[in-house]
Every structure is written in C-alpha cells, then in structure tokens.
Write a protein that holds these residues in place. Sequence first.
Motif, PDB file in Angstrom:
ATOM      1  N   GLN A   1    -106.276 -67.383 -46.997  1.00 32.46           N
ATOM      2  CA  GLN A   1    -105.846 -65.994 -46.906  1.00 32.46           C
ATOM      3  C   GLN A   1    -106.237 -65.331 -45.592  1.00 32.46           C
ATOM      4  OE1 GLN A   1    -106.472 -63.421 -50.381  1.00 32.46           O
ATOM      5  NE2 GLN A   1    -107.087 -65.238 -51.522  1.00 32.46           N
ATOM      6  N   LEU A   2    -107.308 -65.801 -44.974  1.00 35.17           N
ATOM      7  CA  LEU A   2    -107.769 -65.203 -43.719  1.00 35.17           C
ATOM      8  C   LEU A   2    -108.250 -66.341 -42.821  1.00 35.17           C
ATOM      9  CD1 LEU A   2    -108.008 -62.343 -42.525  1.00 35.17           C
ATOM     10  CD2 LEU A   2    -110.409 -62.345 -43.219  1.00 35.17           C
ATOM     11  N   ILE A   3    -107.556 -66.538 -41.705  1.00 36.78           N
ATOM     12  CA  ILE A   3    -107.769 -67.708 -40.870  1.00 36.78           C
ATOM     13  C   ILE A   3    -108.325 -67.304 -39.515  1.00 36.78           C
ATOM     14  CG2 ILE A   3    -106.664 -69.721 -39.815  1.00 36.78           C
ATOM     15  CD1 ILE A   3    -104.434 -69.423 -41.921  1.00 36.78           C
ATOM     16  N   PRO A   4    -109.504 -67.773 -39.130  1.00 38.25           N
ATOM     17  CA  PRO A   4    -110.035 -67.471 -37.805  1.00 38.25           C
ATOM     18  C   PRO A   4    -109.156 -68.069 -36.701  1.00 38.25           C
ATOM     19  CG  PRO A   4    -111.741 -68.381 -39.237  1.00 38.25           C
ATOM     20  CD  PRO A   4    -110.439 -68.595 -39.930  1.00 38.25           C
ATOM     21  N   VAL A   5    -108.994 -67.307 -35.637  1.00 41.62           N
ATOM     22  CA  VAL A   5    -108.312 -67.787 -34.434  1.00 41.62           C
ATOM     23  C   VAL A   5    -109.390 -67.971 -33.371  1.00 41.62           C
ATOM     24  CG1 VAL A   5    -106.560 -67.306 -32.680  1.00 41.62           C
ATOM     25  CG2 VAL A   5    -106.204 -66.566 -35.054  1.00 41.62           C
ATOM     26  N   ALA A   6    -109.603 -69.221 -32.959  1.00 38.73           N
ATOM     27  CA  ALA A   6    -110.740 -69.535 -32.086  1.00 38.73           C
ATOM     28  C   ALA A   6    -110.270 -70.040 -30.732  1.00 38.73           C
ATOM     29  CB  ALA A   6    -111.627 -70.593 -32.747  1.00 38.73           C
ATOM     30  N   GLN A   7    -110.958 -69.601 -29.696  1.00 37.00           N
ATOM     31  CA  GLN A   7    -110.717 -70.136 -28.364  1.00 37.00           C
ATOM     32  C   GLN A   7    -111.312 -71.533 -28.250  1.00 37.00           C
ATOM     33  OE1 GLN A   7    -112.467 -67.045 -25.929  1.00 37.00           O
ATOM     34  NE2 GLN A   7    -110.538 -65.906 -25.811  1.00 37.00           N
ATOM     35  N   GLU A   8    -111.030 -72.190 -27.155  1.00 38.48           N
ATOM     36  CA  GLU A   8    -111.452 -73.586 -26.993  1.00 38.48           C
ATOM     37  C   GLU A   8    -112.964 -73.747 -27.101  1.00 38.48           C
ATOM     38  OE1 GLU A   8    -110.588 -77.350 -23.970  1.00 38.48           O
ATOM     39  OE2 GLU A   8    -109.920 -75.336 -23.463  1.00 38.48           O
ATOM     40  N   ASP A   9    -113.730 -72.736 -26.666  1.00 42.70           N
ATOM     41  CA  ASP A   9    -115.190 -72.840 -26.742  1.00 42.70           C
ATOM     42  C   ASP A   9    -115.750 -72.440 -28.100  1.00 42.70           C
ATOM     43  OD1 ASP A   9    -114.899 -70.093 -26.787  1.00 42.70           O
ATOM     44  OD2 ASP A   9    -116.118 -69.706 -25.002  1.00 42.70           O
ATOM     45  N   GLY A  10    -114.855 -72.141 -29.070  1.00 43.29           N
ATOM     46  CA  GLY A  10    -115.296 -71.783 -30.415  1.00 43.29           C
ATOM     47  C   GLY A  10    -115.379 -70.294 -30.670  1.00 43.29           C
TER      48      GLY A  10
END
Length: 421
Positions: free
Chosen positions: A402-411
């Motif tokens: 339901q809620l998905i983190p969007v992460a950059q390459e470094d986390g």
Amino acid sequence: MRDEALARLAEERVDHRFKGLPPDAGGLTVGELAAQRRNLFTGGFTTPVLALSAERLEHNLRLMETYTARHGLAFAPHGKTSMAPQLFRRQIEHGAWGITLAVPHQVRVARAFGVERIFLANELVDAAALRWVAAELAADPSFRLVCYVDSVRAVELMDAALTGAERPVEVVVELGAGEGARTGARTEEECARIARAVAGVPTLRLVGVAGYEGEVPRADPERVRAYVRRLVALAADLDGSGLFAGGEEIVVSAGGSAWFDAVAEVFAEIPALSLPVLKLLRSGAYVSHDDGHYREITPFNRVPQEGALEPAFRLWAQVVSRPTAEQAFANAGKRDAAYDLHLPFAQVVRRDGAERPATGVTVTGLSDQHAWLATTAEADLRVGDWIGLGLSHPCTSFDKWQLIPVAQEDGTVVDYVRTFF
C-alpha cells in the motif's frame, strides 16, 4: 490532476497498515517521514520491504515519453499496473494523453485524484457503474471517458442504464484478436453490426476501434502486425460508412507491453480518414518494468536502438534460517512478492553495509511468508543478511504493497508511493 487530493496523501499517518516502514515512524505523516530522508538500510525499515528505484523510475518515464513522441503516438498507460495516483501524475507530466483503466473501481480512484481522460479498456455493462459515469460526465465538462463495446447486447444494456444521461458515453468497438482470444467481437461483420447499434441510440457515441494484440494466438511479429492491420482497416471501413460522423477525431487504440513496436509500425501506416486519428497506445508495465517476464518480452529487445527499460523494483528480505549448507530461508513470501509468472530472483546480499552479488543463491519456492533459497558452495549467506530480490510482473508486485518507498541509489528514501487496489 487535483493537487489538493495528491497533497492529502502526504498527510496520511504512518501506522501498522503499511508493511516495512520504520516502527518508530508511527504517528508521523507520510510527508514528515519523507522529509527525514531516511536510508532504506540504516533508517529503521523492517524486512520485508519493497522499494522503487528513484533513478530507474524516472528513466522509464522519460524513455516511453520519448518513444511515443518519436512515433507520433498518443499514450494512455494502463493504470491497473500501479494503481498509484502519484505515478499517474508523473505519467501525465511525461506526456501521457490520459490513463487506461480496466474496471469501475479503478476509474473511481482516478477520478478522485482528478484524472480528466480515461480509456476504459474493458466492457462496461454494470448499470450502477454506468449511472455513476453519467453523473461524472454531467458534473465535469472536461472529463472524457472512452470504453469498449463488443456486442449488440452490451449496447442495449448500456443504453438502458444511461437513459436520460446529459452526455453520451464514448465507445470504441473492440475487435477480438482471434479465436480463443479474450474479449472482442470475432469478425469485422459483427463489429459493423455493433457500430450501427451504437449509432442507433442517443446515449452512446462511436468514436473509434480498439483491441489488444497481446491476445493474438501464437503471437509473433507477423501475426501481430496482421491483426493490427485488421484493426486499422476496420476503422477505415466504419469511417467510410459514415459511422464516425459528427465527431472530432477517430480513436484507434492497441498496445500492451509486449508488442508496442509492431503497433507503432502499423499505426504509422494509417491512411487519411475523414477526421484526425488519435493513435492511442496503452502499455503500462514499463513504469517499473521487471527482472523477469517483461525483461524477456519487451519490444526494446527487438529495437535496442530505441533504448532500454530498467527494472525499478527490488524486494528486500532478511535471511532468518540457514538449516543446512544447501538451504536457507528469507522472510518474504507470497504475501510480499509476485509469483504468478516467475519466482523472485536472488540478486544481491547486504552485510555490514557492503553489497555483493547473490552468487550461488536461487529462489526455489515461496510459502506465505518465506522464500525458499537453494545455496551452493559459492554462496556466502548468513542468518541476518539482507537479500535483494528482483521480481517478475509489475501488476502483481504493486498490489501487495500500500505504501512503497522510493529510494535513490545510495538508499536515501525520497518519497512514498500510495497504491489503491
């Protein structure tokens, strides 16, 4: 789209409903948590946790924007893939004409967030849903909805439900992709009968033709192109019969995620008709792509000069059991990972902040909450390690979260995508 509705997503409180989020974030709003820019690996997230790559997501959005513009296509990506209004907005910002959807609930979600153009790639004969659509069209002159029709019976049911509607519902006749395919009238003659039935009722307006080439039996480039050419010829025949008279454009729509190159090729051949033609592509899986089925079937494999999509999903799980040298178990299973097309793929292992390939590790099965891992002598895997899994089939990956983190390459987690299934 409605800025205020999207903004309210950031006001939702983080709590037990959302898997994988840091327990100490409970009570924060999603916006407050995003502002903290926590790290996916050190910021208190718990496994299993599904993440989207910020960079790869943006790459895929830009690539399909460029591709459709280059080929003169309008684009209504299929929203059932993500059911995420935040991604709908980004798709529209990247040039999408509108959003394709499949069932009334999905249309209601899109309308709640202000999507103004919806292509409903399905038959709609539910009277309650049709009355709701009619009310939406009456209340908002800027709202446009186009849906399939593939039988005279459907025309009759739609007309009965829409009696008294202020605006007619726009429809496209669906041509089936062949014997044994899914929906759609099986012959051009039947399509013509349906088109004439639409012309005979005041509640509907015929605006074009549509189909789904992904259902072509024994599909290959030649068979797919032949089917799409039938679709184009049908549009020309109906136009020659005056059945699109009084409209502003003729919609010709096809295009899933496996054959859009063939669709683009044939749509480039569409002859001049009596009205401008909206060449509408509907591919949806591109937004996240995947590490399995769609990696194998994407048209970009056939036209590498056009670019390449990048898999944006990774499911992070933790090794919780290592009972033998040949076997281990991680804490993500059917409740967390798509498994309808392929099992997940073991890709990387993280330990003490270092990441390396998951050499010698293979996912062999899923239980409800466990991944079964086969390990060879090369596998350096311990209880407590994090293991990054690639997934196959975006549509059944999004709908488990339901809620998905969007992460950059470094986390660094820079956003959270809310889904509505």
